[in-house]
Design an enzyme around this catalytic site. Structure first.
Site, PDB file in Angstrom:
ATOM      1  N   GLY A 119       0.791  -1.211   0.000  1.00  0.00           N
ATOM      2  CA  GLY A 119       0.000   0.000   0.000  1.00  0.00           C
ATOM      3  C   GLY A 119       0.813   1.244   0.000  1.00  0.00           C
ATOM      4  CD  GLU A 148      -2.100   4.222   2.801  1.00  0.00           C
ATOM      5  OE1 GLU A 148      -1.573   5.253   2.770  1.00  0.00           O
ATOM      6  OE2 GLU A 148      -2.373   3.633   1.818  1.00  0.00           O
ATOM      7  CG  ASP A 154      -3.462   5.665  -2.192  1.00  0.00           C
ATOM      8  OD1 ASP A 154      -4.287   6.586  -2.044  1.00  0.00           O
ATOM      9  OD2 ASP A 154      -3.052   4.961  -1.248  1.00  0.00           O
ATOM     10  CD  GLU A 155      -2.808   1.249  -0.798  1.00  0.00           C
ATOM     11  OE1 GLU A 155      -1.870   0.487  -0.520  1.00  0.00           O
ATOM     12  OE2 GLU A 155      -3.361   1.995   0.025  1.00  0.00           O
ATOM     13  CB  ALA A 156      -9.050   3.110  -6.333  1.00  0.00           C
TER      14      ALA A 156
END
Length: 552
Positions: free
Chosen positions: A23, A26, A357-359
């Site tokens: 991530g 995260e 990000d990270e969708a």
């Protein structure tokens, strides 16, 4: 509204962090148990010498562009005055700041006066003709007859003051009267930054930090000439900025944090207080509202933002990639417009960060459609877009910056997509996670932080060149560097300190100092000499065995 709590730090206890894929600061690996930071005990070779009475000129962090030592030092005394350019409130503000820094430890009155009344003291001059110094450059001349600090702009005077304070003994940072003497080596420093963007990010969404705690971090950044504070204001675990048109974002979405604490949020007045304080340290605040993913706090607050119309429960874990705004719904764009409008109105800076990000729960087609609609909203309210580098999977808006958080091992095709955007005019902020993420563990024994990007010791965070880092990206596209500090495992200012220091000063040097000065063996000695300053400022830090810290 400040809802305070502090989770006790259990050194040596096992902190379990749910894994959910790599991530943007995260996610992903267990945060293992281990000895306290600095408990390694291994000697890193010869120790740094005791702090000298007169620090050699330019032996500071970031290292200056040009140093010409010579002549006898200047000594501050009880008769020293700080002179500022007449008729310049900006210069007087910097003079007052300098006096406020120096008075507690020296015990000297250090009156701030017009330049003509400060002969033999410290002169702060704004020079209209010194255009070569740019917006943040300065020239410092020191000798027995006084110190003259010249800049073209007020920010340059402020950066020069950070050099001046580091040339003084570290005891100058203490809040009670110290013995002295207070000497500055003779000679001339001429200094301008390598990059215009030198940033640090603080995640206040995973764990909430109060206005005063953010101000403390701003002051730490100022010492190392950082000029941008990126605030990560929303995520799955909490929404931290008041939005009048959607009040449950904070009253409900801001009511918790990782681990289930009470969370908190900033009223508009508190956020503006942070922005003003950062501006007084010549830092620009960039607020981030992460969309379309990382949005569980918003989805839990308003059922209509969900495609099924059902609000999920609040989330206090650390997984990523499971949440998404409902891209087809018109209400989603009413929401985005309101949020951006209200936050842009509070933010005098140029940029607004929209995350991206990270969708993982948003299809690629929906992601592209969403960004095509949201980027113009940022422009509509007078701001330029910043987004994580996944934004290059769409068409970045004119003037946008993309923030690269990939790794050395990130697939070549992903790096090339970012490089192609850079060749087409999109600016780059470099934040490679395995170099600049301050929440990464130093070693397997670091009790705090994560390790999904690997272990990031002090040398690794420093020893890389931003201009050459991303293959195929023109050096001219690199606007600068940023060191993000994510807070899944960090709940107190002591936690922030030990993860940011001593890596933060190194990233700051990458942003400020010329490439020709980059040398680990020289840097680690200058870094070691910062230890007494950390101590005087009340900053805890990791005693890396790679750095020859002074003997305690």
């Amino acid at each position: 509204m400040r809802q305070r709590r502090r989770i006790p730090r259990l050194i040596g206890s096992l902190l379990l962090v749910a894994a959910a894929g790599v991530g943007c600061g995260e996610a992903a690996a267990a945060a293992g148990a281990g000895a306290g930071a600095g408990a390694d005990g291994k000697a890193p070779g010869p120790r740094a010498a005791a702090e000298p009475e007169v620090r050699p000129l330019g032996r500071i962090v970031p290292v200056p562009a040009s140093v010409a030592p010579g002549g006898r030092p200047y000594a501050l005394t009880s008769a020293t005055r700080i002179g500022v350019s007449a008729g310049s409130p900006e210069a007087r503000e910097v003079g007052d700041y300098l006096a406020g820094l120096l008075r507690p430890a020296t015990g000297f009155p250090l009156p701030v006066v017009d330049e003509q009344a400060a002969r033999g003291g410290i002169l702060l001059r704004l020079g209209a003709t010194d255009t070569a110094l740019g917006d943040e450059g300065y020239r410092l001349r020191s000798g027995p007859d006084g110190i003259t600090l010249t800049a073209h702009r007020p920010a340059g005077l402020f950066r020069g003051v950070q050099t001046l304070r580091q040339q003084l003994p570290s005891a100058v940072e203490r809040k009670s009267v110290q013995k002295g003497p207070w000497k500055v080596a003779g000679g001339t420093i001429t200094d301008t930054p390598r990059y215009a963007y030198r940033g640090a990010m603080l995640d206040v969404a995973r764990h909430f930090f109060t206005v005063d705690e953010v101000k403390r971090y701003i002051d730490q950044l100022a010492l190392y000439k950082v000029n941008t504070l990126h605030l990560h204001l929303s995520d799955d675990q909490g929404w931290r900025i008041a939005v009048d048109s959607w009040p449950r974002l904070t009253t409900h979405g801001g009511s918790t944090e990782v681990g289930g604490g009470p969370g908190g949020f900033y009223t508009k007045e508190e956020y503006e207080e942070i922005v003003r304080y950062a501006a007084s340290r010549h830092q620009e605040v960039i607020p981030e509202i992460d969309v379309p993913g990382h949005t569980n706090a918003a989805l839990a607050s308003y059922p209509e933002l969900n495609c099924d119309g059902v609000a999920p429960p609040l989330y206090t874990g650390t997984k990523v990639g499971f949440s998404s705004l409902c891209v087809p719904k018109d209400v989603t764009y009413d929401f985005v417009d309101d949020v951006i409008r209200e936050i842009a109105a509070l933010t005098p800076g140029r940029y607004l960060h929209i995350g991206g990000d990270e969708a993982h729960s948003t299809s690629h087609a929906d992601y592209v459609a969403f960004m095509d609609r949201v980027q113009p909203v940022v422009a509509k309210y007078g701001k330029k877009v910043v987004g994580w580098h996944q934004l290059t999977g769409t068409a970045p808006a004119p003037g946008a910056l993309v923030q690269y958080w990939g790794l050395d091992r990130t697939p070549a095709e992903e790096k090339e997509r970012v490089a192609a955007a850079a060749r087409n005019g999109t600016g780059l902020i470099l934040s490679p996670a395995d170099r600049t993420y301050l929440d990464m563990k130093y070693t397997k024994d670091t009790p705090l932080g994560l390790a999904w990007a690997g272990y990031v010791e002090v040398r690794r965070s420093y020893d890389w060149d931003p201009a050459a880092y991303l293959p195929g990206a023109p050096a001219s596209a690199v606007r600068g560097v940023e060191a993000p500090l994510w807070t899944e495992t960090l709940a107190t200012t002591a936690d922030l300190d030990v993860m940011a220091f001593p890596r933060l000063p190194g990233v700051a040097e990458l942003g400020w100092s010329p490439a020709a000065t980059h040398d680990w063996d020289a840097y680690k000695v200058r870094l070691a000499e910062q230890a007494p300053r950390f101590e005087a400022l009340g900053i805890d830090w990791y005693r890396s065995p790679e750095v020859p810290w002074p003997a305690e």
